[in-house]
Design a protein around this motif. Structure first.
Motif, PDB file in Angstrom:
ATOM      1  N   LEU A  38       0.855  -1.186   0.000  1.00  0.00           N
ATOM      2  CA  LEU A  38       0.000   0.000   0.000  1.00  0.00           C
ATOM      3  C   LEU A  38       0.888   1.233   0.000  1.00  0.00           C
ATOM      4  CD1 LEU A  38      -2.968  -0.689   2.462  1.00  0.00           C
ATOM      5  CD2 LEU A  38      -2.844  -1.073  -0.005  1.00  0.00           C
ATOM      6  N   ALA A  39       0.592   2.149  -0.908  1.00  0.00           N
ATOM      7  CA  ALA A  39       1.290   3.428  -0.982  1.00  0.00           C
ATOM      8  C   ALA A  39       0.381   4.465  -0.325  1.00  0.00           C
ATOM      9  CB  ALA A  39       1.571   3.792  -2.443  1.00  0.00           C
ATOM     10  N   ILE A  40       0.524   4.609   0.994  1.00  0.00           N
ATOM     11  CA  ILE A  40      -0.397   5.490   1.723  1.00  0.00           C
ATOM     12  C   ILE A  40       0.185   6.903   1.800  1.00  0.00           C
ATOM     13  CG2 ILE A  40      -1.110   3.464   3.056  1.00  0.00           C
ATOM     14  CD1 ILE A  40       0.098   4.885   5.543  1.00  0.00           C
ATOM     15  N   ARG A  41      -0.697   7.856   2.058  1.00  0.00           N
ATOM     16  CA  ARG A  41      -0.254   9.257   2.094  1.00  0.00           C
ATOM     17  C   ARG A  41       0.498   9.585   3.373  1.00  0.00           C
ATOM     18  NH1 ARG A  41      -6.271  10.453   1.400  1.00  0.00           N
ATOM     19  NH2 ARG A  41      -6.148   8.271   2.094  1.00  0.00           N
ATOM     20  N   GLY A  42       0.137   8.933   4.467  1.00  0.00           N
ATOM     21  CA  GLY A  42       0.802   9.197   5.731  1.00  0.00           C
ATOM     22  C   GLY A  42       0.290  10.451   6.403  1.00  0.00           C
ATOM     23  N   PRO A  43       0.800  10.760   7.598  1.00  0.00           N
ATOM     24  CA  PRO A  43       0.241  11.846   8.410  1.00  0.00           C
ATOM     25  C   PRO A  43       0.524  13.249   7.880  1.00  0.00           C
ATOM     26  CG  PRO A  43       2.161  10.906   9.481  1.00  0.00           C
ATOM     27  CD  PRO A  43       1.857  10.036   8.313  1.00  0.00           C
ATOM     28  N   GLU A  44       1.412  13.393   6.926  1.00  0.00           N
ATOM     29  CA  GLU A  44       1.706  14.728   6.397  1.00  0.00           C
ATOM     30  C   GLU A  44       0.862  15.078   5.177  1.00  0.00           C
ATOM     31  OE1 GLU A  44       5.967  14.718   5.952  1.00  0.00           O
ATOM     32  OE2 GLU A  44       6.241  14.295   8.087  1.00  0.00           O
ATOM     33  N   PHE A  45       0.101  14.089   4.676  1.00  0.00           N
ATOM     34  CA  PHE A  45      -0.699  14.326   3.475  1.00  0.00           C
ATOM     35  C   PHE A  45      -2.112  13.775   3.598  1.00  0.00           C
ATOM     36  CE2 PHE A  45       3.755  14.206   2.191  1.00  0.00           C
ATOM     37  CZ  PHE A  45       3.868  15.416   1.518  1.00  0.00           C
ATOM     38  N   SER A  46      -2.518  13.384   4.808  1.00  0.00           N
ATOM     39  CA  SER A  46      -3.891  12.971   5.058  1.00  0.00           C
ATOM     40  C   SER A  46      -4.170  13.138   6.548  1.00  0.00           C
ATOM     41  CB  SER A  46      -4.123  11.516   4.627  1.00  0.00           C
ATOM     42  OG  SER A  46      -3.409  10.617   5.461  1.00  0.00           O
ATOM     43  N   HIS A  47      -5.404  12.930   6.948  1.00  0.00           N
ATOM     44  CA  HIS A  47      -5.777  13.016   8.356  1.00  0.00           C
ATOM     45  C   HIS A  47      -5.092  11.908   9.147  1.00  0.00           C
ATOM     46  CE1 HIS A  47      -8.385  13.090  11.935  1.00  0.00           C
ATOM     47  NE2 HIS A  47      -8.776  14.300  11.539  1.00  0.00           N
ATOM     48  N   TRP A  48      -4.767  12.190  10.399  1.00  0.00           N
ATOM     49  CA  TRP A  48      -4.101  11.194  11.236  1.00  0.00           C
ATOM     50  C   TRP A  48      -4.918   9.913  11.333  1.00  0.00           C
ATOM     51  CZ3 TRP A  48       0.282   9.648  13.253  1.00  0.00           C
ATOM     52  CH2 TRP A  48       0.265   8.712  14.286  1.00  0.00           C
ATOM     53  N   ASP A  49      -6.228  10.035  11.521  1.00  0.00           N
ATOM     54  CA  ASP A  49      -7.068   8.839  11.618  1.00  0.00           C
ATOM     55  C   ASP A  49      -7.000   8.009  10.341  1.00  0.00           C
ATOM     56  OD1 ASP A  49      -7.812   9.661  14.129  1.00  0.00           O
ATOM     57  OD2 ASP A  49      -9.764  10.457  13.514  1.00  0.00           O
ATOM     58  N   THR A  50      -6.854   8.676   9.203  1.00  0.00           N
ATOM     59  CA  THR A  50      -6.742   7.967   7.931  1.00  0.00           C
ATOM     60  C   THR A  50      -5.442   7.177   7.882  1.00  0.00           C
ATOM     61  OG1 THR A  50      -7.969   9.772   6.875  1.00  0.00           O
ATOM     62  CG2 THR A  50      -6.803   8.257   5.423  1.00  0.00           C
ATOM     63  N   THR A  51      -4.377   7.797   8.351  1.00  0.00           N
ATOM     64  CA  THR A  51      -3.083   7.104   8.389  1.00  0.00           C
ATOM     65  C   THR A  51      -3.171   5.849   9.245  1.00  0.00           C
ATOM     66  OG1 THR A  51      -1.799   9.124   8.029  1.00  0.00           O
ATOM     67  CG2 THR A  51      -0.682   7.305   9.138  1.00  0.00           C
ATOM     68  N   VAL A  52      -3.770   5.958  10.407  1.00  0.00           N
ATOM     69  CA  VAL A  52      -3.899   4.808  11.308  1.00  0.00           C
ATOM     70  C   VAL A  52      -4.676   3.690  10.619  1.00  0.00           C
ATOM     71  CG1 VAL A  52      -4.862   3.982  13.486  1.00  0.00           C
ATOM     72  CG2 VAL A  52      -3.734   6.220  13.387  1.00  0.00           C
ATOM     73  N   LYS A  53      -5.810   4.036  10.006  1.00  0.00           N
ATOM     74  CA  LYS A  53      -6.639   3.026   9.344  1.00  0.00           C
ATOM     75  C   LYS A  53      -5.886   2.358   8.192  1.00  0.00           C
ATOM     76  CE  LYS A  53     -11.049   5.268  10.412  1.00  0.00           C
ATOM     77  NZ  LYS A  53     -12.207   6.029   9.859  1.00  0.00           N
ATOM     78  N   GLU A  54      -5.104   3.143   7.464  1.00  0.00           N
ATOM     79  CA  GLU A  54      -4.433   2.583   6.293  1.00  0.00           C
ATOM     80  C   GLU A  54      -3.241   1.711   6.689  1.00  0.00           C
ATOM     81  OE1 GLU A  54      -5.918   5.755   2.913  1.00  0.00           O
ATOM     82  OE2 GLU A  54      -3.830   5.904   3.612  1.00  0.00           O
ATOM     83  N   ILE A  55      -2.551   2.052   7.763  1.00  0.00           N
ATOM     84  CA  ILE A  55      -1.490   1.167   8.261  1.00  0.00           C
ATOM     85  C   ILE A  55      -2.109  -0.143   8.745  1.00  0.00           C
ATOM     86  CG2 ILE A  55       0.255   0.853  10.058  1.00  0.00           C
ATOM     87  CD1 ILE A  55       0.847   3.843   9.857  1.00  0.00           C
TER      88      ILE A  55
END
Length: 458
Positions: free
Chosen positions: A194-211
């Motif tokens: 998965l190539a996720i955006r991470g906390p600098e390019f998306s909401h923190w909650d989104t980062t957690v869900k994607e990890i």
């Protein structure tokens, strides 16, 4: 007994195994049976194997590029004067990347993969941002048809609704279809990420869900973090570490402007760091983090990143990483009124970044990254008679500081030759070029650029 028809015996080569138990040979043979290396030693014999004369060659593991946006082969050379903001403006957020059709995605990944293979890069993490399931299918097909080993790192579209710090948009259910359809087994050339955006390019909650999604799907999780003017302010790695979200399955890209303690957090967690030194120095990401990570217990890996701005080979990235780090330390000594003595970073370390360390970062260390019996035969051979290399005193130094893609004679992926005698096999390059030019012209017709930019692209 050798396997008839699927065995190759590389004779009398200089072998750089990158495996401490095998070591380095001035002259040895490598036996390949089916997809595997079955023996490495001098004076092997196998009457059923096809013998390849490697007597004037260096044999080494295929390079592992841990970060590349493969589709950008269609806009190769366009960004030689682009900073990071200008690059993003021209390729994403409604620009050229958003204009790709599925067929453009296919030829882009095929072309980019062939460029990599031609240069001895046998494995690439393709950091991809497809716009539809059809685009995704064609990107994967391009990798498959090239015969490259790849981690297909599936991302979200490169558009503002996705790429902003408040975005809670995430993957559709199609990500599960992709995993099931293409990546149900790890015993294949293509694996899933998965190539996720991470906390600098998306909401923190989104980062957690994607990890967490990456963990659920048993996928490498890669994100751009800790660079640019915001890297030292955000302290994203610290937040990820404190939340227990860093692990060997996480790959951090760039990390140029992180604080020192964050490099140690990264190393302690087992997460990997992809350094893309040439692009980082050019575009304004920050100084390559090679030495900072080493000093704090990590081993960096290398990536090309974008062929808009640099060639798609790892020889160049090894040289940039090596000399940038040496320069950093030399400058410190000069400021203190001292001349450098022993250089702080050795060629052998950088070759490891580009091979075995890269394989470990992508979770492929049991298969590739070094030459040893039982490993998959991902390897290539460099001619030592070429004028830029001859005569060779130090084979490791020759590879890291002198060689270039023109010296790559032969390439194997999983025991199959994909390049012999300096020529790619099983591909109609004229047809690939024709389709790539059609896609390039289509992109230019769909994207309005300034007159100056259009002259550069045309």
């Amino acid at each position: 007994m050798c396997l008839v028809g699927t065995s190759y015996l590389l004779k009398n080569g200089c072998v750089l195994s990158m495996d401490s138990s095998v070591g380095q040979y001035k002259r040895a043979d490598v036996l390949i049976e089916d997809s595997l290396i079955t023996a490495i030693q001098p004076d092997l014999s196998c009457t059923e194997a096809e013998v390849i004369d490697a007597s004037e060659m260096i044999i080494l593991p295929g390079f592992v590029d841990t970060h590349r946006h493969m589709w950008e082969s269609l806009v190769r050379t366009a960004g030689t004067n682009w900073s990071l903001p200008v690059y993003l403006q021209n390729l994403y957020y409604g620009a050229m990347g958003s204009k790709l059709r599925p067929q453009d995605s296919y030829i882009a990944n095929l072309l980019g993969s062939l460029e990599a293979l031609n240069a001895g890069v046998t494995t690439v993490l393709d950091w991809s941002m497809p716009y539809s399931p059809e685009h995704t299918d064609e990107l994967i097909r391009g990798l498959q048809d090239a015969g490259i080993r790849s981690v297909f790192a599936h991302g979200v579209p490169g558009e503002t609704p996705y790429w902003n710090r408040e975005s809670q948009l995430t993957y559709s259910n199609d990500v599960r279809r992709i995993k099931e359809q293409y990546f149900s087994s790890r015993d294949q050339l293509l694996t899933f990420g998965l190539a996720i955006r991470g906390p600098e390019f998306s909401h923190w909650d989104t980062t957690v869900k994607e990890i967490q999604l990456a963990q659920e799907l048993d996928a490498i999780c890669s994100m751009h973090v800790g660079f640019g003017s915001w890297g030292s302010v955000d302290r994203s790695v610290s937040k990820l570490y404190e939340a227990g979200l860093l692990s060997p399955g996480v790959n951090i890209v760039h990390g140029n402007t992180m604080d020192t303690d964050e490099y140690k957090m990264l190393a302690d967690s087992g997460a990997s760091l992809s350094v893309t030194p040439e692009v980082e120095m050019m575009m304004g990401h920050g100084y390559p983090a090679t030495g900072y990570f080493l000093e704090n217990g990590g081993t960096p890996t290398l990536g090309v990143d974008v062929v808009t701005s640099t060639g798609g080979d790892m020889f160049t990235q090894m040289k940039f990483a090596l000399q940038a780090e040496r320069s950093r330390m030399n400058e410190q000594l000069l400021r203190e009124g001292e001349m450098p003595g022993e250089l702080n970073l050795q060629s052998s370390q950088v070759l490891r970044f580009a091979t075995s360390a890269g394989a470990q970062a992508l979770g492929l260390e049991r298969k590739i990254g070094s030459l040893a019996p039982g490993k998959e035969a991902d390897l290539f051979m460099i001619r030592t008679t070429d004028l830029n290399l001859f005569p060779v005193h130090d084979p490791v130094g020759a590879v890291v500081q002198f060689a270039n893609p023109s010296n790559v004679d032969t390439v194997f992926v999983a025991g199959q030759p994909v390049k012999r005698a300096g020529k790619l096999l099983h591909v109609d390059l004229d047809e690939v070029r024709r389709k790539a030019l059609e896609s390039k012209e289509y992109l230019l017709s769909q994207y309005r650029m300034s007159d100056a930019e259009r002259i550069i692209f045309s």
